[in-house]
Scaffold this motif. Structure first.
Motif, PDB file in Angstrom:
ATOM      1  N   UNK A 173      41.392 -31.288 -45.387  1.00  0.00           N
ATOM      2  CA  UNK A 173      40.585 -30.951 -43.978  1.00  0.00           C
ATOM      3  C   UNK A 173      41.581 -31.064 -42.770  1.00  0.00           C
ATOM      4  N   UNK A 174      41.675 -30.061 -42.004  1.00  0.00           N
ATOM      5  CA  UNK A 174      42.982 -30.367 -40.715  1.00  0.00           C
ATOM      6  C   UNK A 174      42.071 -30.380 -39.444  1.00  0.00           C
ATOM      7  N   UNK A 175      42.826 -30.978 -38.598  1.00  0.00           N
ATOM      8  CA  UNK A 175      42.368 -31.013 -37.174  1.00  0.00           C
ATOM      9  C   UNK A 175      41.946 -29.733 -36.699  1.00  0.00           C
ATOM     10  N   UNK A 176      40.644 -29.923 -36.213  1.00  0.00           N
ATOM     11  CA  UNK A 176      40.147 -28.662 -35.459  1.00  0.00           C
ATOM     12  C   UNK A 176      39.205 -27.796 -36.413  1.00  0.00           C
ATOM     13  N   UNK A 234      32.674 -34.974 -40.950  1.00  0.00           N
ATOM     14  CA  UNK A 234      33.070 -34.411 -39.715  1.00  0.00           C
ATOM     15  C   UNK A 234      33.070 -35.479 -38.633  1.00  0.00           C
ATOM     16  N   UNK A 235      32.328 -36.399 -38.625  1.00  0.00           N
ATOM     17  CA  UNK A 235      32.205 -37.292 -37.876  1.00  0.00           C
ATOM     18  C   UNK A 235      33.464 -38.506 -37.894  1.00  0.00           C
ATOM     19  N   UNK A 236      33.771 -38.344 -39.269  1.00  0.00           N
ATOM     20  CA  UNK A 236      35.132 -39.578 -39.349  1.00  0.00           C
ATOM     21  C   UNK A 236      36.235 -38.725 -39.098  1.00  0.00           C
ATOM     22  N   UNK A 237      36.340 -37.363 -39.076  1.00  0.00           N
ATOM     23  CA  UNK A 237      37.666 -36.613 -38.739  1.00  0.00           C
ATOM     24  C   UNK A 237      37.422 -36.023 -37.250  1.00  0.00           C
ATOM     25  N   UNK A 238      36.413 -36.335 -36.630  1.00  0.00           N
ATOM     26  CA  UNK A 238      36.216 -35.680 -35.137  1.00  0.00           C
ATOM     27  C   UNK A 238      36.173 -34.073 -35.315  1.00  0.00           C
ATOM     28  N   UNK A 239      35.288 -33.579 -36.194  1.00  0.00           N
ATOM     29  CA  UNK A 239      35.241 -32.301 -36.312  1.00  0.00           C
ATOM     30  C   UNK A 239      34.195 -31.703 -35.797  1.00  0.00           C
ATOM     31  N   UNK A 285      30.651 -37.549 -53.011  1.00  0.00           N
ATOM     32  CA  UNK A 285      32.181 -37.765 -53.707  1.00  0.00           C
ATOM     33  C   UNK A 285      33.004 -36.576 -53.473  1.00  0.00           C
ATOM     34  N   UNK A 286      32.325 -35.222 -53.557  1.00  0.00           N
ATOM     35  CA  UNK A 286      33.099 -34.129 -53.564  1.00  0.00           C
ATOM     36  C   UNK A 286      33.630 -34.117 -51.885  1.00  0.00           C
ATOM     37  N   UNK A 287      32.599 -34.270 -50.966  1.00  0.00           N
ATOM     38  CA  UNK A 287      33.233 -34.363 -49.625  1.00  0.00           C
ATOM     39  C   UNK A 287      34.522 -35.398 -49.459  1.00  0.00           C
ATOM     40  N   UNK A 293      38.292 -21.253 -37.190  1.00  0.00           N
ATOM     41  CA  UNK A 293      38.537 -22.529 -37.770  1.00  0.00           C
ATOM     42  C   UNK A 293      37.530 -23.075 -38.615  1.00  0.00           C
ATOM     43  N   UNK A 294      36.527 -22.066 -39.202  1.00  0.00           N
ATOM     44  CA  UNK A 294      35.374 -22.464 -40.110  1.00  0.00           C
ATOM     45  C   UNK A 294      36.155 -22.807 -41.452  1.00  0.00           C
ATOM     46  N   UNK A 295      35.687 -24.082 -42.090  1.00  0.00           N
ATOM     47  CA  UNK A 295      36.339 -24.627 -43.196  1.00  0.00           C
ATOM     48  C   UNK A 295      35.364 -24.759 -44.277  1.00  0.00           C
TER      49      UNK A 295
END
Length: 433
Positions: A113-116, A136-141, A104-106, A173-175
Motif C-alpha cells: 500500500x502506497x502513501x495517498x 487506513x487509519x494506521x497508514x493515514x489513508x 490477516x489479509x489486510x 488513487x483507489x487501491x
C-alpha cells in the motif's frame, strides 16, 4: 430448462438438530451442521488425528485429507477453477473466522500500500470493513464510503446499493474496494460481476495503479453459488458454519495477488512457497478443515442433477417461496399501518435472499429486543435482534434508530419450510395486535 427441484425431505433428514421440531430462523448467524459433516469430523478424529507431514501411513492419509481434499472442495464452492475446469485449491486459505482471514489479509497487504492510496468500503459487516478501516487509519489513508440509497418512497428504511453511487468515488488513487455480495441486514444480492466490471473500467479510465477487490460472501454462500473467476475478484471469503459445516472460514486469494501483493506474516499467513498448507496456526483444527468436505456431498444430494449449480438453483427457488410468504405478511397494508418497516428491499425477487430485517415504528413503536423477547418466552423458534456487526448501515438509517437495539432479523435457509414460516407469522400477529 425447468428449475431443478429441491428434495426438502432429504435435506431436513440430514440435520439431526431439526428432528427436535425447533424452528431455526437465525441462520444468517449460523446454520445447522449436516450429518455428512459431523460424520467426517468424527471419522477424522477417530482414525487420522495425527500431526501432518510425516512419512508414516496414517499421517500421509491425514495430510492428504487436510491439504488436498479440504481446499479442493472449498475451491469448488468458490468457483476457483482454471481454464481446464480443474479447481485451483492453492488459492484457498482456511482460518477460524472470516474476520480473522480478512484481518490477516489486510496485514499481509500493508507493504504493498502506497502513501495517498484510497480505500472504498460499504457500511456492511465489519469482517470486510473493519480491517480496511484499521489499515487506513494506521497508514493515514482516506476511506470513502459507498452508501446505500432509498428505494421506496413510503419507507425510508428500504435501501440498497447502486453502482451509480460507487463510480464517482473511484479515482487514480483507489487501491482497495470492499463490498458484500449479499447484505446480512438488507438481504439484497449485489450483482458482483457487474460491479467488478464497472470498477475496473472506471479505475482504468482514472489511471489507478492497482485496484484489488474484496468481496464478502458470508451472507451469500448459503443461498447462491459463488463464481470468483467469472466475477474477476481478488479476494473472497465465506464461513462454512453458515453453509451447513463447522466453525471455519475459507478465503480465496487470487494467485497473482499471492505472488505480487501479499507479504508473508510467517505464523499467520503462509507465503507462496508453503501456501498449499493453508492452515493458520492458532486457527481451526485439522479435523475441521477435513470436515468441510462433507458440505459438497450433502449439497450435491439435494437434486437429481448432481451438480452444484443445479442445487443452488433449487435452493433459490424454494427460498423464494419462503420469502414470498414472510415478506408478503410483513409488507401488507395492515402491517404497514401498524408501523412495520422492512430494512432493505421490500420486493420478492431472485435478487433477494430470505434474510428479512424490520423495525416497528409509528404511534405504537416496539423495541426490536421486545419483539424477540416474545419469541424467546414462547420457545420453539429462534430469531434475533441487533446490529449484526453491520454498525454503519444500522447507525445511518433515517429516521434514527438505537444501534444496540437494531433490527429484528428472521433469516431462513433451504431446510426451513412454509409451515415454519406460518408459525413465525402467527407469533408476529400476536405481537403486532
Amino acid at each position: 430448462m425447468p428449475t431443478p427441484t429441491l428434495d426438502l425431505g432429504l435435506a431436513r433428514s440430514r440435520f439431526p438438530a431439526l428432528k427436535s421440531g425447533y424452528i431455526f430462523a437465525d441462520n444468517a448467524g449460523g446454520s445447522q451442521a449436516a450429518v455428512d459433516v459431523i460424520e467426517r469430523i468424527t471419522d477424522y478424529l477417530s482414525n487420522t488425528n495425527v500431526q501432518l507431514g510425516a512419512d508414516y501411513s496414517v499421517s500421509v492419509e491425514s495430510t492428504t485429507r487436510v491439504l488436498s481434499d479440504g481446499p479442493t472442495e472449498a475451491a469448488k464452492l468458490f468457483g476457483a477453477g482454471n481454464l481446464n475446469g480443474d479447481v485451483s485449491f492453492d488459492e484457498v486459505v482456511f482460518g477460524s473466522s472470516s474476520t480473522l482471514n480478512l484481518a490477516n489479509l489486510a496485514r499481509g497487504l500493508e507493504s504493498d500500500i502506497s502513501p495517498g492510496d484510497e480505500f472504498i468500503i460499504t457500511g456492511e459487516h465489519e469482517a470486510n470493513v473493519g480491517p480496511w478501516k484499521k489499515l487506513a487509519a494506521k497508514l493515514n489513508l482516506e476511506v470513502k464510503h459507498w452508501r446505500p440509497r432509498r428505494t421506496h418512497p413510503g419507507n425510508s428504511y428500504a435501501i440498497k446499493h447502486e453502482i451509480s453511487d460507487l463510480l464517482p468515488l473511484i479515482t487514480s488513487r483507489t487501491r482497495i474496494v470492499a463490498f458484500s455480495a449479499c447484505s446480512n441486514i438488507l438481504g439484497t444480492i449485489n450483482p458482483v460481476g457487474e460491479i467488478v466490471k464497472a470498477i475496473r473500467a472506471e479505475a482504468k479510465k482514472q489511471g489507478a495503479r492497482k485496484v484489488e477487490i474484496s468481496v464478502d460472501c458470508v451472507a451469500y454462500a448459503p443461498h447462491r453459488l459463488m463464481d470468483v473467476k467469472a466475477w474477476d475478484v481478488d479476494f473472497c471469503v465465506f464461513s462454512y458454519y453458515k453453509v451447513y459445516g463447522p466453525h471455519i472460514s475459507a478465503l480465496y486469494v487470487r494467485s497473482s495477488v499471492l505472488e505480487h501483493s501479499v507479504t508473508s506474516l510467517v505464523h499467520h499467513f503462509l507465503d507462496v512457497a508453503t501456501v498449499a498448507y493453508k492452515l493458520q496456526p492458532g486457527g481451526p483444527g485439522y479435523e475441521l478443515v477435513y470436515g468441510t468436505t462433507g458440505v459438497n456431498p450433502y449439497l450435491l444430494s439435494l437434486t437429481t442433477e448432481n451438480n452444484l449449480k443445479a442445487t443452488f438453483d433449487a435452493i433459490a427457488a424454494h427460498e423464494q417461496k419462503l420469502l414470498e410468504r414472510l415478506l408478503g405478511f410483513l409488507t401488507d397494508d395492515k402491517r404497514k399501518e401498524r408501523g412495520v418497516r422492512i430494512v432493505g428491499d421490500e420486493k420478492v425477487s431472485m435478487n433477494r435472499v430470505p434474510t428479512v430485517s424490520f423495525v416497528v415504528v409509528g404511534d405504537k413503536p416496539l423495541m426490536s429486543r421486545d419483539v424477540v423477547t416474545v419469541f424467546d418466552k414462547k420457545g420453539g423458534i429462534g430469531i434475533r435482534y441487533g446490529h449484526f456487526y453491520a454498525y454503519t448501515i444500522i447507525d445511518e438509517l433515517e429516521p434514527k434508530i438505537d444501534t444496540a437495539n437494531g433490527v429484528v432479523r428472521i433469516s431462513l435457509v433451504h431446510y426451513n419450510t412454509l409451515e415454519e414460516v406460518d408459525k413465525i407469522i402467527a407469533v408476529l400477529e400476536e405481537i403486532f395486535t
